[in-house]
Design a protein around this motif. Structure first.
Motif, PDB file in Angstrom:
ATOM      1  N   LEU A  84       0.799  -1.226   0.000  1.00  0.00           N
ATOM      2  CA  LEU A  84       0.000   0.000   0.000  1.00  0.00           C
ATOM      3  C   LEU A  84       0.833   1.278   0.000  1.00  0.00           C
ATOM      4  N   GLY A  85       2.136   1.154   0.090  1.00  0.00           N
ATOM      5  CA  GLY A  85       2.987   2.336   0.139  1.00  0.00           C
ATOM      6  C   GLY A  85       3.239   2.763   1.569  1.00  0.00           C
ATOM      7  N   PRO A  86       3.839   3.939   1.745  1.00  0.00           N
ATOM      8  CA  PRO A  86       4.140   4.406   3.106  1.00  0.00           C
ATOM      9  C   PRO A  86       2.868   4.533   3.944  1.00  0.00           C
ATOM     10  N   PRO A  87       2.926   4.161   5.235  1.00  0.00           N
ATOM     11  CA  PRO A  87       1.714   4.191   6.067  1.00  0.00           C
ATOM     12  C   PRO A  87       1.084   5.578   6.217  1.00  0.00           C
ATOM     13  N   ARG A  88       1.873   6.611   6.405  1.00  0.00           N
ATOM     14  CA  ARG A  88       1.352   7.977   6.587  1.00  0.00           C
ATOM     15  C   ARG A  88       0.172   7.984   7.566  1.00  0.00           C
ATOM     16  N   LEU A  89       0.414   7.422   8.737  1.00  0.00           N
ATOM     17  CA  LEU A  89      -0.644   7.251   9.730  1.00  0.00           C
ATOM     18  C   LEU A  89      -1.370   8.539  10.080  1.00  0.00           C
ATOM     19  N   ARG A  90      -0.623   9.568  10.363  1.00  0.00           N
ATOM     20  CA  ARG A  90      -1.258  10.827  10.776  1.00  0.00           C
ATOM     21  C   ARG A  90      -2.172  11.348   9.678  1.00  0.00           C
ATOM     22  N   GLN A  91      -1.691  11.382   8.465  1.00  0.00           N
ATOM     23  CA  GLN A  91      -2.483  11.866   7.335  1.00  0.00           C
ATOM     24  C   GLN A  91      -3.757  11.040   7.160  1.00  0.00           C
ATOM     25  N   LYS A  92      -3.646   9.738   7.276  1.00  0.00           N
ATOM     26  CA  LYS A  92      -4.807   8.869   7.059  1.00  0.00           C
ATOM     27  C   LYS A  92      -5.817   8.949   8.190  1.00  0.00           C
ATOM     28  N   HIS A  93      -5.376   9.395   9.371  1.00  0.00           N
ATOM     29  CA  HIS A  93      -6.293   9.497  10.507  1.00  0.00           C
ATOM     30  C   HIS A  93      -6.854  10.902  10.703  1.00  0.00           C
ATOM     31  N   LEU A  94      -6.376  11.875   9.946  1.00  0.00           N
ATOM     32  CA  LEU A  94      -6.848  13.260  10.107  1.00  0.00           C
ATOM     33  C   LEU A  94      -8.358  13.431   9.928  1.00  0.00           C
ATOM     34  N   PRO A  95      -9.010  12.689   9.055  1.00  0.00           N
ATOM     35  CA  PRO A  95     -10.462  12.880   8.906  1.00  0.00           C
ATOM     36  C   PRO A  95     -11.287  12.474  10.140  1.00  0.00           C
ATOM     37  N   PHE A  96     -10.664  11.773  11.071  1.00  0.00           N
ATOM     38  CA  PHE A  96     -11.388  11.271  12.235  1.00  0.00           C
ATOM     39  C   PHE A  96     -11.083  12.127  13.462  1.00  0.00           C
ATOM     40  N   PRO A  97     -12.099  12.418  14.266  1.00  0.00           N
ATOM     41  CA  PRO A  97     -11.876  13.225  15.480  1.00  0.00           C
ATOM     42  C   PRO A  97     -11.228  12.385  16.583  1.00  0.00           C
ATOM     43  N   ILE A  98      -9.918  12.426  16.635  1.00  0.00           N
ATOM     44  CA  ILE A  98      -9.181  11.622  17.609  1.00  0.00           C
ATOM     45  C   ILE A  98      -8.734  12.532  18.741  1.00  0.00           C
ATOM     46  N   ASP A  99      -9.411  12.381  19.867  1.00  0.00           N
ATOM     47  CA  ASP A  99      -9.072  13.157  21.053  1.00  0.00           C
ATOM     48  C   ASP A  99      -8.492  12.221  22.106  1.00  0.00           C
ATOM     49  N   THR A 100      -8.270  12.754  23.275  1.00  0.00           N
ATOM     50  CA  THR A 100      -7.686  11.945  24.348  1.00  0.00           C
ATOM     51  C   THR A 100      -8.576  10.742  24.686  1.00  0.00           C
ATOM     52  N   ALA A 101      -9.884  10.943  24.692  1.00  0.00           N
ATOM     53  CA  ALA A 101     -10.800   9.836  25.002  1.00  0.00           C
ATOM     54  C   ALA A 101     -10.714   8.743  23.940  1.00  0.00           C
ATOM     55  N   ALA A 102     -10.622   9.140  22.674  1.00  0.00           N
ATOM     56  CA  ALA A 102     -10.507   8.154  21.592  1.00  0.00           C
ATOM     57  C   ALA A 102      -9.185   7.399  21.700  1.00  0.00           C
ATOM     58  N   ARG A 103      -8.111   8.155  21.979  1.00  0.00           N
ATOM     59  CA  ARG A 103      -6.808   7.512  22.173  1.00  0.00           C
ATOM     60  C   ARG A 103      -6.875   6.489  23.305  1.00  0.00           C
ATOM     61  N   ASP A 104      -7.468   6.906  24.421  1.00  0.00           N
ATOM     62  CA  ASP A 104      -7.537   6.024  25.584  1.00  0.00           C
ATOM     63  C   ASP A 104      -8.423   4.808  25.325  1.00  0.00           C
ATOM     64  N   ALA A 105      -9.484   4.976  24.562  1.00  0.00           N
ATOM     65  CA  ALA A 105     -10.352   3.849  24.218  1.00  0.00           C
ATOM     66  C   ALA A 105      -9.601   2.857  23.324  1.00  0.00           C
ATOM     67  N   TRP A 106      -8.865   3.395  22.352  1.00  0.00           N
ATOM     68  CA  TRP A 106      -8.070   2.541  21.473  1.00  0.00           C
ATOM     69  C   TRP A 106      -7.044   1.766  22.299  1.00  0.00           C
ATOM     70  N   MET A 107      -6.399   2.477  23.213  1.00  0.00           N
ATOM     71  CA  MET A 107      -5.392   1.842  24.068  1.00  0.00           C
ATOM     72  C   MET A 107      -6.013   0.792  24.984  1.00  0.00           C
ATOM     73  N   ALA A 108      -7.222   1.038  25.470  1.00  0.00           N
ATOM     74  CA  ALA A 108      -7.882   0.047  26.329  1.00  0.00           C
ATOM     75  C   ALA A 108      -8.066  -1.264  25.574  1.00  0.00           C
ATOM     76  N   CYS A 109      -8.478  -1.171  24.311  1.00  0.00           N
ATOM     77  CA  CYS A 109      -8.652  -2.378  23.497  1.00  0.00           C
ATOM     78  C   CYS A 109      -7.317  -3.062  23.247  1.00  0.00           C
ATOM     79  N   MET A 110      -6.312  -2.279  22.887  1.00  0.00           N
ATOM     80  CA  MET A 110      -5.013  -2.873  22.572  1.00  0.00           C
ATOM     81  C   MET A 110      -4.347  -3.447  23.822  1.00  0.00           C
ATOM     82  N   ASN A 111      -4.400  -2.722  24.926  1.00  0.00           N
ATOM     83  CA  ASN A 111      -3.775  -3.237  26.147  1.00  0.00           C
ATOM     84  C   ASN A 111      -4.439  -4.514  26.624  1.00  0.00           C
TER      85      ASN A 111
END
Length: 142
Positions: A84-111
């Protein structure tokens, strides 16, 4: 000529040539299990409802992309970049509202997925810390 060290990026996970995290976690099969459990938890955990809503109903593509990315990020085959080419994570996630709560929810699932699937406590802690740096880097809102 002395080269300047490359500054670490948010998606860099330290790994030695002798003991890459990809091999330590168990290779392709283990990475696939981690991705599968992560997305199961995203469906199950009430605190993950908002981040689950940012994903398509059918998670097939999301699972595959995360697997491809994690393969290379953990020191295994760079499948995402190859396909797929370079990941460019930040660019690909910009359309989504990622705040501290979203980060923490993602981390809860991953942890939780890490705690269930990775028995090596040192590896689990290293991965969790690196995942947090990356998840925090993707925040685009307070």
């Amino acid at each position: 000529m002395k080269q300047s060290p490359t500054p670490p990026t948010a998606v860099t996970l330290p790994a030695s040539v002798d003991n890459p995290h990809y091999r330590r976690i168990g290779g392709e099969e283990a990475v696939r299990r981690l991705v599968e459990r992560f997305y199961q938890l995203m469906d199950e955990l009430p605190e993950a409802r908002a981040i689950r809503a940012m994903h398509p109903t059918d998670l097939t593509s999301s699972k595959e992309k995360l697997f491809l990315f994690l393969s290379g990020w953990l020191g295994g085959p760079p499948l995402y970049a190859e396909r797929l080419g370079p990941p460019r994570l930040r660019q690909k996630h910009l359309p989504f509202p990622i705040d501290t709560a979203a980060r923490d929810a993602w981390m809860a699932c991953m942890n939780r997925a890490l705690s269930e699937l990775v028995s090596d406590t040192e590896l689990r802690a290293q991965l969790s810390a690196s995942f947090f740096k990356t998840a925090d880097f993707l925040r685009n809102q307070p």
